[in-house]
Write a protein that holds these residues in place. Structure first.
Motif, mmCIF file in Angstrom:
data_model
loop_
_atom_site.group_PDB
_atom_site.id
_atom_site.type_symbol
_atom_site.label_atom_id
_atom_site.label_comp_id
_atom_site.label_asym_id
_atom_site.label_seq_id
_atom_site.Cartn_x
_atom_site.Cartn_y
_atom_site.Cartn_z
ATOM 1 N N VAL A 1 0.835 -1.206 0.000
ATOM 2 C CA VAL A 1 0.000 0.000 0.000
ATOM 3 C C VAL A 1 0.868 1.254 0.000
ATOM 4 N N VAL A 2 2.051 1.190 0.612
ATOM 5 C CA VAL A 2 2.967 2.332 0.635
ATOM 6 C C VAL A 2 3.547 2.586 -0.752
ATOM 7 N N LEU A 3 4.040 1.552 -1.402
ATOM 8 C CA LEU A 3 4.663 1.723 -2.720
ATOM 9 C C LEU A 3 3.637 1.981 -3.816
ATOM 10 N N PHE B 1 -6.996 -4.961 5.687
ATOM 11 C CA PHE B 1 -6.384 -3.649 5.895
ATOM 12 C C PHE B 1 -6.809 -2.704 4.774
ATOM 13 N N PRO B 2 -6.662 -1.384 4.975
ATOM 14 C CA PRO B 2 -6.990 -0.416 3.921
ATOM 15 C C PRO B 2 -6.205 -0.675 2.644
ATOM 16 N N GLN B 3 -6.817 -0.392 1.530
ATOM 17 C CA GLN B 3 -6.202 -0.645 0.223
ATOM 18 C C GLN B 3 -5.475 0.567 -0.333
ATOM 19 N N THR B 4 -5.677 1.741 0.259
ATOM 20 C CA THR B 4 -4.943 2.932 -0.167
ATOM 21 C C THR B 4 -4.288 3.576 1.052
ATOM 22 N N LEU B 5 -3.157 4.230 0.813
ATOM 23 C CA LEU B 5 -2.410 4.824 1.917
ATOM 24 C C LEU B 5 -3.206 5.924 2.604
#
Length: 499
Positions: free
Chosen positions: A104-106, A402-406
């Motif tokens: 999600v970070v990258l 978990f969330p799919q976008t940062l």
């Protein structure tokens, strides 16, 4: 254009500490690359401060230390804003959050590299490769995107900690006066935060340390730790120490050696340990640790239920019976045991989940009965993406994601999740969460933490009186009168606000 800007996002509204993680990275490039530090705890507008550096055109590399929770609130929007205005900069994130949530970070598009674990070698080696247009695929402890796919390089063996360069405290002092970081706490007037080791030799399935260090631990020698502490004490007046190691007391010999070295300095201190490890310490060792100024030790009790401890992959030899026995043992050494419990672990049925919560509440009361001075920290179980963990596979099967976008990570709900206060897990009903929170409110009313230095004796007596009857008859619902007093008096919860 090869200077380095290191950013420590805000982690506390007050009582912030020396930014050890980012200072460690500064030490790794000191003398090779020019660097500056921006501390979000000390800046009213950290983005403006960062841009003032970047607008000079001299800075190409940015290193962000990002822990789960509050730091994301600054790290995410600031990273995005930097990449929009200075797209040719190279953004590198380190810390537990990016290591555990690399995709999600990258996928965000504004983080170029992740340091997966210690960056003492990985960060300077990455900069060297980028500067010299050389491949970085064989640099250890890296995560990055290549051809649209996430690539993780192999893990590096943990470095001998005494071989690392000293932290550049004096240069940090040129950016932000060191006394700003030495806060008044329960421990002392000028409390120093210090890391003396990395990792932990255990594999608890709820711990974010496990995927990064994989049951490995390395520590500085007692003499090296003492030398650093002594330097800061003599130069800036530190009189207390918070050891932010994940597990300070792995080695009995090192702990006792440090205790004997620090005793003449008349400093107070605190650290984290495992109950089953310290229960093996000799009485003479515990006495020496207390004599040296150790007032309180944090222990991950987690659960009094042996089956749940096994489910958590707690490892070692810890049992419910031992948790109670050790709390009683600590009384004779006048060391306050600070026990954390994790409530709301997954179970096949909601009835079993609720039964486990009730069991833990009763168990906590038994701990308090044998040693009322035991500090109790209550968390709700928050999943950690530990690959290969049976518990995490159960969590995913139950429907947790978990969330799919940062950007979603900085919503209030997910920030509370990272503080282990809002689990967002499908097996916990609102009624169960209320039961946990209400019991916590009553417990903190009857036994207000000794670390809240603003709560005077009169306030303590008043709130204990209000909470006492509820606690005695197990009446935890709707404790509005206690919540009101805690709100008006700004009661501190150590698990969220520290000391």
């Amino acid at each position: 254009m090869n200077k380095v800007l290191l950013f420590n996002p805000r982690s506390a509204n007050n009582k912030y500490r020396i930014p050890n993680s980012i200072l460690n990275i500064a030490a790794s490039v000191d003398g090779k690359y020019d660097w500056v530090i921006v501390d979000g705890n000390c800046e009213h507008d950290p983005l403006a401060k960062i841009l003032s550096y970047l607008d000079t055109g001299e800075f190409r590399y940015l290193g962000f230390s990002v822990m789960p929770g509050p730091q994301l609130r600054q790290a995410i929007p600031i990273s995005k804003a930097i990449k929009e205005k200075h797209p040719n900069t190279t953004m590198v994130w380190g810390g537990y959050f990016p290591s555990n949530h690399a995709k999600v970070v990258l996928d965000s598009g504004y983080v170029d590299f992740i340091i997966n674990g210690p960056g003492d070698n990985a960060f300077p080696n990455l900069l060297d490769a980028l500067e010299q247009f050389k491949p970085y695929e064989f640099i250890k402890n890296l995560i990055y995107k290549a051809d649209g796919k996430i690539t993780k390089t192999i893990k590096e063996d943990l470095i001998d900690q005494d071989s690392l360069p000293s932290l550049p405290y004096d240069k940090l002092n040129s950016f932000y006066p060191i006394p700003k970081f030495l806060g008044k706490t329960y421990l002392g007037e000028k409390t120093l935060a210090y890391h003396s080791s990395i990792g932990c030799p255990f594999t608890c399935s709820f711990c974010a340390v496990v995927p990064i260090y994989e049951a490995r631990w390395k520590a500085k020698s007692a003499q090296s730790v003492y030398n650093d502490v002594k330097y800061i004490k003599d130069k800036w007046g530190a009189d207390a120490i918070e050891f932010h190691d994940n597990n300070f007391f792995v080695s009995e010999k090192r702990a006792v050696d440090f205790a004997r070295l620090i005793t003449p300095e008349k400093m107070t201190w605190w650290g984290m340990a495992r109950i089953d490890t310290m229960d093996k310490f000799k009485d003479s060792s515990l006495a020496a640790i207390r004599e040296s100024g150790c007032k309180m030790i944090f222990f991950g009790a987690e659960s009094g239920n042996n089956a749940v401890l096994e489910q958590m992959d707690k490892g070692g030899t810890q049992t419910g019976e031992q948790i109670i026995r050790f709390a009683e043992r600590m009384k004779k050494f006048d060391i306050v045991p600070e026990y954390s419990f994790v409530l709301g672990t997954p179970a096949p049925t909601q009835e079993q989940v609720e039964a486990q919560i009730d069991f833990e509440i009763d168990f906590i009361k038994k701990v308090k009965q044998v040693n009322p001075m035991t500090e109790i920290i209550i968390y709700t179980y928050s999943p950690v993406p530990t690959e290969g963990s049976t518990m995490y596979e159960e969590v995913k099967a139950a429907g947790f994601a978990f969330p799919q976008t940062l950007e979603d990570w900085i919503s209030p709900a997910w920030e509370s999740f990272d503080l282990r206060k809002n689990p967002l897990t499908p097996w916990l009903t609102p009624e169960m969460i209320n039961k946990i929170r209400n019991f916590e409110t009553v417990l903190n009313g009857l036994y207000p933490t000794v670390t809240d230095i603003r709560l005077n004796s009169l306030k303590r007596r008043a709130i204990k009186l209000v909470a006492g009857l509820r606690y005695k008859i197990d009446l935890y619902k709707y404790p509005y009168e206690i919540k009101l007093l805690q709100k008006v008096w700004r009661y501190r919860q150590p698990e969220i606000q520290g000391f």
